[in-house]
Design a protein around this motif. Structure first.
Motif, PDB file in Angstrom:
ATOM      1  N   ALA A 129     113.191  11.057  -7.913  1.00  0.00           N
ATOM      2  CA  ALA A 129     114.391  10.453  -7.346  1.00  0.00           C
ATOM      3  C   ALA A 129     114.801  11.193  -6.080  1.00  0.00           C
ATOM      4  O   ALA A 129     114.425  12.341  -5.851  1.00  0.00           O
ATOM      5  CB  ALA A 129     115.525  10.467  -8.365  1.00  0.00           C
ATOM      6  N   GLN A 130     115.570  10.512  -5.250  1.00  0.00           N
ATOM      7  CA  GLN A 130     116.057  11.096  -4.021  1.00  0.00           C
ATOM      8  C   GLN A 130     117.576  10.992  -3.982  1.00  0.00           C
ATOM      9  O   GLN A 130     118.195  10.320  -4.795  1.00  0.00           O
ATOM     10  CB  GLN A 130     115.446  10.379  -2.799  1.00  0.00           C
ATOM     11  N   GLY A 131     118.168  11.675  -2.982  1.00  0.00           N
ATOM     12  CA  GLY A 131     119.598  11.555  -2.758  1.00  0.00           C
ATOM     13  C   GLY A 131     120.416  12.009  -3.945  1.00  0.00           C
ATOM     14  O   GLY A 131     120.118  12.975  -4.638  1.00  0.00           O
ATOM     15  N   LEU A 132     121.489  11.246  -4.225  1.00  0.00           N
ATOM     16  CA  LEU A 132     122.410  11.614  -5.295  1.00  0.00           C
ATOM     17  C   LEU A 132     121.780  11.464  -6.667  1.00  0.00           C
ATOM     18  O   LEU A 132     122.131  12.163  -7.611  1.00  0.00           O
ATOM     19  CB  LEU A 132     123.668  10.756  -5.199  1.00  0.00           C
ATOM     20  N   GLN A 133     120.823  10.509  -6.813  1.00  0.00           N
ATOM     21  CA  GLN A 133     120.224  10.246  -8.117  1.00  0.00           C
ATOM     22  C   GLN A 133     119.259  11.341  -8.552  1.00  0.00           C
ATOM     23  O   GLN A 133     118.860  11.381  -9.714  1.00  0.00           O
ATOM     24  CB  GLN A 133     119.487   8.899  -8.097  1.00  0.00           C
ATOM     25  N   ALA A 134     118.856  12.219  -7.633  1.00  0.00           N
ATOM     26  CA  ALA A 134     117.864  13.240  -7.963  1.00  0.00           C
ATOM     27  C   ALA A 134     118.351  14.199  -9.037  1.00  0.00           C
ATOM     28  O   ALA A 134     117.541  14.807  -9.744  1.00  0.00           O
ATOM     29  CB  ALA A 134     117.478  14.014  -6.706  1.00  0.00           C
ATOM     30  N   LEU A 135     119.660  14.365  -9.202  1.00  0.00           N
ATOM     31  CA  LEU A 135     120.194  15.342 -10.143  1.00  0.00           C
ATOM     32  C   LEU A 135     120.570  14.730 -11.482  1.00  0.00           C
ATOM     33  O   LEU A 135     121.096  15.427 -12.350  1.00  0.00           O
ATOM     34  CB  LEU A 135     121.420  16.029  -9.541  1.00  0.00           C
ATOM     35  N   ASP A 136     120.306  13.434 -11.664  1.00  0.00           N
ATOM     36  CA  ASP A 136     120.718  12.782 -12.908  1.00  0.00           C
ATOM     37  C   ASP A 136     120.071  13.428 -14.133  1.00  0.00           C
ATOM     38  O   ASP A 136     120.695  13.536 -15.185  1.00  0.00           O
ATOM     39  CB  ASP A 136     120.357  11.288 -12.854  1.00  0.00           C
ATOM     40  N   GLY A 137     118.806  13.858 -14.024  1.00  0.00           N
ATOM     41  CA  GLY A 137     118.120  14.469 -15.159  1.00  0.00           C
ATOM     42  C   GLY A 137     118.163  15.981 -15.162  1.00  0.00           C
ATOM     43  O   GLY A 137     117.413  16.620 -15.919  1.00  0.00           O
ATOM     44  N   LEU A 138     119.036  16.574 -14.340  1.00  0.00           N
ATOM     45  CA  LEU A 138     119.107  18.029 -14.226  1.00  0.00           C
ATOM     46  C   LEU A 138     120.552  18.489 -14.392  1.00  0.00           C
ATOM     47  O   LEU A 138     121.179  19.008 -13.458  1.00  0.00           O
ATOM     48  CB  LEU A 138     118.565  18.478 -12.860  1.00  0.00           C
ATOM     49  N   PRO A 139     121.129  18.327 -15.578  1.00  0.00           N
ATOM     50  CA  PRO A 139     122.554  18.651 -15.751  1.00  0.00           C
ATOM     51  C   PRO A 139     122.875  20.125 -15.536  1.00  0.00           C
ATOM     52  O   PRO A 139     123.923  20.463 -14.989  1.00  0.00           O
ATOM     53  CB  PRO A 139     122.835  18.214 -17.187  1.00  0.00           C
ATOM     54  N   ARG A 140     121.982  21.034 -16.000  1.00  0.00           N
ATOM     55  CA  ARG A 140     122.258  22.468 -15.829  1.00  0.00           C
ATOM     56  C   ARG A 140     122.220  22.852 -14.351  1.00  0.00           C
ATOM     57  O   ARG A 140     123.067  23.615 -13.870  1.00  0.00           O
ATOM     58  CB  ARG A 140     121.256  23.296 -16.635  1.00  0.00           C
ATOM     59  N   LEU A 141     121.230  22.324 -13.636  1.00  0.00           N
ATOM     60  CA  LEU A 141     121.137  22.612 -12.206  1.00  0.00           C
ATOM     61  C   LEU A 141     122.346  22.054 -11.478  1.00  0.00           C
ATOM     62  O   LEU A 141     122.926  22.719 -10.608  1.00  0.00           O
ATOM     63  CB  LEU A 141     119.845  22.013 -11.637  1.00  0.00           C
ATOM     64  N   ARG A 142     122.749  20.819 -11.809  1.00  0.00           N
ATOM     65  CA  ARG A 142     123.894  20.204 -11.142  1.00  0.00           C
ATOM     66  C   ARG A 142     125.163  21.047 -11.346  1.00  0.00           C
ATOM     67  O   ARG A 142     125.908  21.325 -10.393  1.00  0.00           O
ATOM     68  CB  ARG A 142     124.129  18.788 -11.670  1.00  0.00           C
ATOM     69  N   ALA A 143     125.400  21.481 -12.589  1.00  0.00           N
ATOM     70  CA  ALA A 143     126.605  22.251 -12.888  1.00  0.00           C
ATOM     71  C   ALA A 143     126.606  23.574 -12.125  1.00  0.00           C
ATOM     72  O   ALA A 143     127.634  23.974 -11.550  1.00  0.00           O
ATOM     73  CB  ALA A 143     126.704  22.492 -14.393  1.00  0.00           C
ATOM     74  N   ALA A 144     125.473  24.260 -12.106  1.00  0.00           N
ATOM     75  CA  ALA A 144     125.407  25.552 -11.405  1.00  0.00           C
ATOM     76  C   ALA A 144     125.569  25.360  -9.903  1.00  0.00           C
ATOM     77  O   ALA A 144     126.253  26.158  -9.237  1.00  0.00           O
ATOM     78  CB  ALA A 144     124.079  26.239 -11.708  1.00  0.00           C
ATOM     79  N   ALA A 145     124.963  24.308  -9.347  1.00  0.00           N
ATOM     80  CA  ALA A 145     125.056  24.067  -7.908  1.00  0.00           C
ATOM     81  C   ALA A 145     126.492  23.745  -7.499  1.00  0.00           C
ATOM     82  O   ALA A 145     126.993  24.250  -6.490  1.00  0.00           O
ATOM     83  CB  ALA A 145     124.114  22.931  -7.511  1.00  0.00           C
ATOM     84  N   LEU A 146     127.170  22.913  -8.286  1.00  0.00           N
ATOM     85  CA  LEU A 146     128.557  22.578  -7.967  1.00  0.00           C
ATOM     86  C   LEU A 146     129.464  23.806  -8.078  1.00  0.00           C
ATOM     87  O   LEU A 146     130.391  23.981  -7.284  1.00  0.00           O
ATOM     88  CB  LEU A 146     129.054  21.466  -8.890  1.00  0.00           C
ATOM     89  N   ARG A 147     129.176  24.676  -9.062  1.00  0.00           N
ATOM     90  CA  ARG A 147     129.971  25.892  -9.199  1.00  0.00           C
ATOM     91  C   ARG A 147     129.736  26.823  -8.010  1.00  0.00           C
ATOM     92  O   ARG A 147     130.682  27.437  -7.492  1.00  0.00           O
ATOM     93  CB  ARG A 147     129.620  26.597 -10.515  1.00  0.00           C
ATOM     94  N   ALA A 148     128.483  26.922  -7.555  1.00  0.00           N
ATOM     95  CA  ALA A 148     128.193  27.747  -6.373  1.00  0.00           C
ATOM     96  C   ALA A 148     128.864  27.175  -5.136  1.00  0.00           C
ATOM     97  O   ALA A 148     129.338  27.916  -4.271  1.00  0.00           O
ATOM     98  CB  ALA A 148     126.680  27.837  -6.169  1.00  0.00           C
ATOM     99  N   LEU A 149     128.919  25.838  -5.052  1.00  0.00           N
ATOM    100  CA  LEU A 149     129.564  25.190  -3.913  1.00  0.00           C
ATOM    101  C   LEU A 149     131.061  25.463  -3.904  1.00  0.00           C
ATOM    102  O   LEU A 149     131.657  25.736  -2.858  1.00  0.00           O
ATOM    103  CB  LEU A 149     129.294  23.684  -3.964  1.00  0.00           C
ATOM    104  N   GLU A 150     131.677  25.396  -5.082  1.00  0.00           N
ATOM    105  CA  GLU A 150     133.131  25.585  -5.175  1.00  0.00           C
ATOM    106  C   GLU A 150     133.524  27.051  -4.966  1.00  0.00           C
ATOM    107  O   GLU A 150     134.493  27.355  -4.267  1.00  0.00           O
ATOM    108  CB  GLU A 150     133.629  25.106  -6.537  1.00  0.00           C
TER     109      GLU A 150
END
Length: 578
Positions: free
Chosen positions: A227-248
């Motif tokens: 997947a590309q774009g926003l949909q690329a993280l749909d199957g990666l919940p742990r990565l998404r959570a850590a990335a958003l926390r690093a962003l914030e």
């Protein structure tokens, strides 16, 4: 020195060798084929004494089983195997490295050779996991008291730190070189991070989606995320959570448990699954633009130097991505400047032609009138004079329109296109405009019709709205190929409140979809035809006038189906004038 004195000297050395010497003294040598130190040959005692005095790691392999005797420096290399494998056969202690080292050791035993190895990669299991390690060492033969080869010794220097440091420096350099050569939006992280795949088994580069708080995939390495774009993280919940926390938080976030696609990345450099990652914010001078998630090698500890390398890599990515964006912006600016120069040259060419045509006609009419007046023979009749004056008037009108368009373009560019708002009925204005343009339509053998008109009042600039309507009607007469032209006025109500609708319809050849946005740009015409004159500014000026009223203009057309221009103006409350 007597044998007893030599033995006592050796035992005194063990007693003075700290913790390592105490281990030698306490070790149950009686259970080993080597026997107690008192029965060791002079050569073996001398070899052990030699390595115990050395400040660097060293080991002795003695006898046919290559029993291990080592110093305190080598105990660090032994890791959890120390002290359990002191005096044990080499193959029992190091079954993972035996296939690599045993041929070299046998070559020294059999041929009495010195065998040196520089920066050898020898995986070790000394901290509870298979570890990437590098060593420089030499195997040399040790002779027993009878002159035969009884064993060998190996002085060792671990160079893991130097190898990793050089490799990471190379990775940062290659990353900068690769990204520094990119002038487009493409980003091949797979290639850029290839030299550092052992340190960074995978990489996920995420950027903030335009206008959104989320993250979207920009590039990847070591993975096969489909997947590309926003949909690329749909199957990666742990990565998404850590990335958003690093962003914030704008701070690094460790992932101790990975999503399956990351743990079992198909192109990982080691057979072991990836187990850790670090999410790092991509910080620039104007804020945080995204996050990079860097995999941690399963064969290295995430110590301070490793973390500092990953942080340096994230900083380098930030710098290079910012530079890449700047290069793209500069390239775009250069393209726009070239386009502006092209538009200027094209405008000057068109303007000179358009201005020269009425000027030539005007000059001709004045010359004819001058000659007729100079003859003073009474040959100048009234009908001819009227015709000349009418032709001169048309030429001056056309000149005035061209100059007016150029002045409007200047006002638009400088933000000085002011609106003089007044309340009036748009239907009444349409009626007046159609009446005024009727002679022009008749001269072009075209029927100009005022269709259904609903009275709609609003606060608009009367002169500018009439300019818009006149331009649309003139275009319809010009390009409609003598088909009827219909003007209508209506009212509509939408989410933004009541609106006035002004439409101009012709039954001509229509406009292709690919050209329907282009015709609203400067110096563009609906049809590239020498017979259709003008600067190509009319629709551009129309759109600027309408949008400054808070309205919109659109075209509805298809090849062979005619064309309708629809102007929508707010009718409820007066818009803010510029």
């Amino acid at each position: 020195m007597s044998a007893d004195a030599e033995l006592q000297s050796f035992l005194d050395l063990l007693a003075a060798s700290g913790e390592m010497g105490a281990l030698y003294l306490a070790h149950p040598w009686e259970d080993s084929p080597l026997g107690p130190p008192a029965r060791w040959s002079r050569s073996l005692r001398n070899a052990v004494a030699m390595i115990l005095r050395m400040p660097t790691p060293a080991i002795v392999f003695w006898g046919p089983e290559q029993r291990q005797l080592y110093n305190a420096g080598y105990a660090l290399i032994m890791g959890p195997r120390h002290p359990r494998f002191l005096g044990s056969p080499y193959r029992e202690c190091w079954p993972d490295t035996a296939p690599m080292l045993d041929p070299w050791m046998q070559d020294v035993f059999l041929r009495d050779r010195v065998f040196s190895v520089d920066h050898a990669h020898i995986p070790l299991t000394r901290h509870g996991f298979t570890e990437e390690a590098y060593f420089t060492f030499t195997f040399s033969a040790l002779r027993d008291d009878d002159g035969r080869i009884g064993g060998l010794w190996q002085p060792v220097v671990e160079v893991t730190g130097g190898v990793l440091s050089q490799r990471r420096t190379d990775t940062l350099r290659e990353l900068a070189l690769h990204l520094g050569q990119l002038d487009t939006a493409s980003l091949d992280l797979e290639r850029a991070l290839a030299p550092g795949a052992r340190d960074v088994p995978f990489c996920v580069l995420l950027e903030q989606a335009p206008g959104e708080r989320g993250l979207q995939l920009r590039a990847q390495a070591g993975l096969e995320l489909s997947a590309q774009g926003l949909q690329a993280l749909d199957g990666l919940p742990r990565l998404r959570a850590a990335a958003l926390r690093a962003l914030e938080t704008r701070a690094s976030v460790a992932l101790e448990v990975l999503d399956a696609p990351l743990a079992h990345a198909p192109r990982r450099p080691w057979p072991e699954p990836n187990a850790q990652a670090l999410a790092l914010p991509l910080q620039e001078e104007d804020g945080t633009r995204g996050v990079v998630v860097l995999g941690v090698s399963p064969r290295l500890r995430l110590d301070q130097k490793y973390r500092e390398f990953l942080e340096a890599l994230a900083r380098e990515l930030s710098v290079q991505l910012a530079a890449q964006r700047q290069r793209r912006a500069q390239a775009l600016l250069l393209q726009q400047l070239r386009e502006a120069v092209r538009s200027r040259d094209e405008f000057l060419s068109i303007a000179s032609h358009e201005l020269n045509t009425p000027l030539t006609s005007l000059r001709l009419q004045t010359q004819l009138a001058h000659r007729a007046l100079a003859q003073e023979d009474g040959s100048l009749d009234g009908a001819r004079a009227v015709r000349w004056v009418e032709q001169a008037e048309r030429s001056t009108t056309r000149l005035a329109r061209l100059v007016g368009d150029m002045l409007d373009i200047s006002r638009i560019a400088t933000g000085k296109l002011a609106l003089q708002l007044e309340s009036f009925d748009l239907a009444e204005l349409a009626h007046e405009c159609v009446e005024r343009l009727a002679p022009q339509a008749q001269a072009q053998e075209t029927r100009l019709v005022l269709g259904p008109c609903t009275p709609v009042h609003g606060a608009w600039d009367r002169f500018r709205i009439e300019q818009v309507l006149a331009n649309l009607v003139t275009n319809a007469l010009r390009y409609g190929e003598r088909s009827p032209v219909t003007v209508t006025v209506g009212a509509a109500r939408g989410p933004g409140g009541p609106s006035a609708l002004l439409s101009v319809r012709d039954e001509g050849p229509g406009i292709a979809p690919a050209d329907q946005e282009r015709i609203f740009q400067r110096f563009e015409r609906a049809v590239a035809d020498r017979n259709n004159t003008g600067l190509g500014l009319g629709l551009y000026i129309c759109r600027e006038i309408v949008e400054r009223h808070g309205g919109s203009i659109e075209v509805q057309s298809a090849p062979g189906a005619g064309t309708t221009f629809v102007v929508r103006l707010p009718a409820a409350s007066p818009p803010r004038g510029d």
